[in-house]
Design an enzyme around this catalytic site. Sequence first.
Site, short mmCIF file in Angstrom:
data_model
loop_
_atom_site.label_atom_id
_atom_site.label_comp_id
_atom_site.label_asym_id
_atom_site.label_seq_id
_atom_site.Cartn_x
_atom_site.Cartn_y
_atom_site.Cartn_z
N LYS A 135 0.84 -1.20 0.00
CA LYS A 135 0.00 0.00 0.00
C LYS A 135 0.88 1.26 0.00
O LYS A 135 0.69 2.16 -0.79
CB LYS A 135 -0.92 -0.04 1.23
CG LYS A 135 -1.86 1.13 1.33
CD LYS A 135 -2.80 0.99 2.52
CE LYS A 135 -3.50 2.31 2.77
NZ LYS A 135 -4.37 2.29 3.94
N GLU A 186 10.42 -4.70 4.62
CA GLU A 186 10.51 -6.10 4.19
C GLU A 186 10.23 -6.23 2.69
O GLU A 186 10.95 -6.90 1.95
CB GLU A 186 9.49 -6.96 4.96
CG GLU A 186 9.77 -7.11 6.43
CD GLU A 186 9.13 -6.03 7.29
OE1 GLU A 186 8.85 -4.92 6.77
OE2 GLU A 186 8.93 -6.29 8.49
N GLY A 198 -4.86 -1.85 4.96
CA GLY A 198 -4.09 -3.00 4.46
C GLY A 198 -4.78 -4.33 4.73
O GLY A 198 -4.88 -5.19 3.86
N ARG A 199 -5.28 -4.51 5.95
CA ARG A 199 -5.90 -5.80 6.31
C ARG A 199 -7.31 -5.94 5.76
O ARG A 199 -7.97 -6.95 5.99
CB ARG A 199 -5.85 -6.00 7.82
CG ARG A 199 -6.46 -4.87 8.62
CD ARG A 199 -6.07 -4.96 10.09
NE ARG A 199 -6.50 -3.81 10.86
CZ ARG A 199 -5.80 -2.69 10.98
NH1 ARG A 199 -4.64 -2.57 10.36
NH2 ARG A 199 -6.25 -1.70 11.71
N GLU A 217 -4.89 -6.86 14.63
CA GLU A 217 -4.33 -5.55 14.27
C GLU A 217 -5.45 -4.50 14.33
O GLU A 217 -5.20 -3.32 14.53
CB GLU A 217 -3.68 -5.59 12.88
CG GLU A 217 -2.66 -4.47 12.69
CD GLU A 217 -1.87 -4.58 11.38
OE1 GLU A 217 -2.44 -4.32 10.32
OE2 GLU A 217 -0.66 -4.91 11.43
N HIS A 264 -5.62 -33.47 16.85
CA HIS A 264 -4.51 -34.31 17.31
C HIS A 264 -3.36 -33.47 17.83
O HIS A 264 -2.23 -33.94 17.93
CB HIS A 264 -4.06 -35.24 16.19
CG HIS A 264 -5.14 -36.21 15.81
ND1 HIS A 264 -5.29 -37.43 16.43
CD2 HIS A 264 -6.17 -36.09 14.94
CE1 HIS A 264 -6.35 -38.04 15.93
NE2 HIS A 264 -6.90 -37.25 15.03
N LYS A 277 9.25 -0.97 14.48
CA LYS A 277 9.82 -0.62 13.16
C LYS A 277 10.87 0.47 13.32
O LYS A 277 11.96 0.40 12.74
CB LYS A 277 8.72 -0.04 12.25
CG LYS A 277 7.82 -1.04 11.58
CD LYS A 277 6.97 -0.29 10.53
CE LYS A 277 5.74 -1.07 10.13
NZ LYS A 277 4.81 -0.30 9.30
O1 F6P Z 1 2.20 -4.21 9.92
C1 F6P Z 1 1.81 -2.92 9.65
C2 F6P Z 1 1.29 -2.76 8.25
O2 F6P Z 1 1.13 -1.41 8.03
C3 F6P Z 1 -0.02 -3.52 7.98
O3 F6P Z 1 -1.13 -2.88 8.46
C4 F6P Z 1 0.02 -3.66 6.50
O4 F6P Z 1 -0.90 -4.60 6.04
C5 F6P Z 1 1.46 -4.07 6.32
O5 F6P Z 1 2.19 -3.29 7.28
C6 F6P Z 1 2.03 -3.88 4.94
O6 F6P Z 1 1.99 -2.54 4.53
P1 F6P Z 1 2.19 -2.12 3.02
O7 F6P Z 1 1.08 -2.73 2.22
O8 F6P Z 1 2.12 -0.63 3.01
O9 F6P Z 1 3.51 -2.64 2.57
#
Ligand code: F6P
Length: 547
Positions: A210, A216, A272-273, A358, A389, A509
């Site tokens: 987003k 990452e 995002g979620r 979240e 199990h 972060k």
């Molecule tokens: O973990 C925090 C967060 O902002 C989530 O809410 C989001 O889904 C994720 O990081 C990834 O964010 P982006 O889509 O901006 O890379």
Amino acid sequence: MSTRTLSLTRRPAWKALAAHHKKIQGRTLRHLFADDPQRAKRLSLEAVGLFLDYSKNRIASGTMPLLLKLARESGLRGRIDAMFAGEKINLTENRAVLHVALRAPRGVVLRVDGKNVVPDVHAVLAKMEAFAQRIRRGTWTGHTGKRIRHIVNIGIGGSDLGPVMAYEALKHYSQRGLNFRFVSNVDGADFVEAVRDLDPAETLFIVSSKTFTTQETMTNAQSARRWLLRGLGGNPRAVAKHFVAVSTNAAKVEAFGIDPANMFGFWDWVGGRYSMDSAIGLSTMLAIGPKQYRAMLAGFHEMDEHFRTVPFERNLPVLMALLSVWNTNFLGAETVAVLPYENYLKRFPAYLQQLTMESNGKHVTLEGRTVDYQTSPVYWGEPGTNGQHSFYQLIHQGTRLIPCDFIAFAHALTPLGAHHDLLLANVFAQAEALAFGKTAAEVRAEGVAESLVPHRVFEGNRPSNTLLAARLTPAVLGRLVALYEHIVFTQGAIWSVNPFDQWGVELGKALAQRIVPELESRKLPRLQHDSSTNQLIRRYRALRARP
Ligand code: F6P
């Protein structure tokens, strides 16, 4: 003073629920079922193709009316209307919350800042469809002219969990000649293993983020670009044929080197979620095709309409949310186990973890007051029968109360001998055993040695919901996800928290950004953390220095 402005625990319905709980707590599910032969019928509901049996919850005849009163006193109706009206209900980020617009049919009007956003949604969908058809038909070719056979989604959190969950859930409907991988972790092993056996000439990366700033994802995307260029002779022009982006941030996408023509956009009013049905669902559309993707969106929309229009007494997300409030705030449950008896839903519990925790893992109200009640429970789970199990022992005989959501389907997508009846026999049996248990008298009647009786007793009285649908289709998946989205929304309204921000992920972060140069610098810099963090950094550097 309106009840909405009273803090939750001072609302009349909350107080009445506390008193009601005291009154009924001695009545077990055995009593409740014995007293009312119509209980299962009374406490179940069918809507938009989902059958919910909630009769195995520890509720008596007065419980639901009081919970419904609590919903009204909490202003739930107003909050639902505000969301659909595009009001900026995400107060801390001053944003509208309009994921429902992502699945609104053409012609529906949903406005943000006075602008109808539905045409924009359909424009992106049309762009996704044209692209998906080219990939699926093999007319989009890579840099060397080969057709694309491997699709790697790079993203994390909402930009990964929705795509991977939906891909697994709908694999049955997918084009099997396309191979899908999902890379999320900054741990290099994730990327290395994902591409190990892939031919770069046949690989397409979807960089899903987003913000397009997430550490990452950006790190994995850079590694992907290096891997691709290494494999294709280093010509940077290859990037345009092998990378597309899904983001709200066009400037950053371009800066990365991805052609803006190959960017699929979405908007800041999609969290995002809550984004798996936005362009973030591009990998899902590539897998199942535009027609099935549209069917999934239609399923989402059906649940949205159900949530928006149906009275709370017959409203699936509202009822399930109220039951979770009852279990959490009055029965003291700390978790909810989500247990799909459908192997294709194996990533559904993981997906729900982000959606629920979240969103409602908050300790202050919208007004910034510290709450004096519990908010989101921990959601977790595994597909049945594997969980049986593994951890079901604790649910049956442990000391904690763990409400369960069982999810099952009448038809297997891949019928195989007697497997499906066995699977369904297990889900029904588990809910029955949890509710009714086995008394000491029943154990003794089986001739069990007296010393073993306490070990063989099942207390029962463990609450559960069972959701049953005909079969797992794209539409049913859409309904299920929207169901839980609206459960989360309703919980948030009752707990008076903001389910749409996630400040809690920021501190870690920021600290990591500070630590990176302390690990990378050639000479150990002066460390100014606490003694434990300093020690770990030193120890890591020392260990790393040894071959
Ligand atoms: O973990 C925090 C967060 O902002 C989530 O809410 C989001 O889904 C994720 O990081 C990834 O964010 P982006 O889509 O901006 O890379």
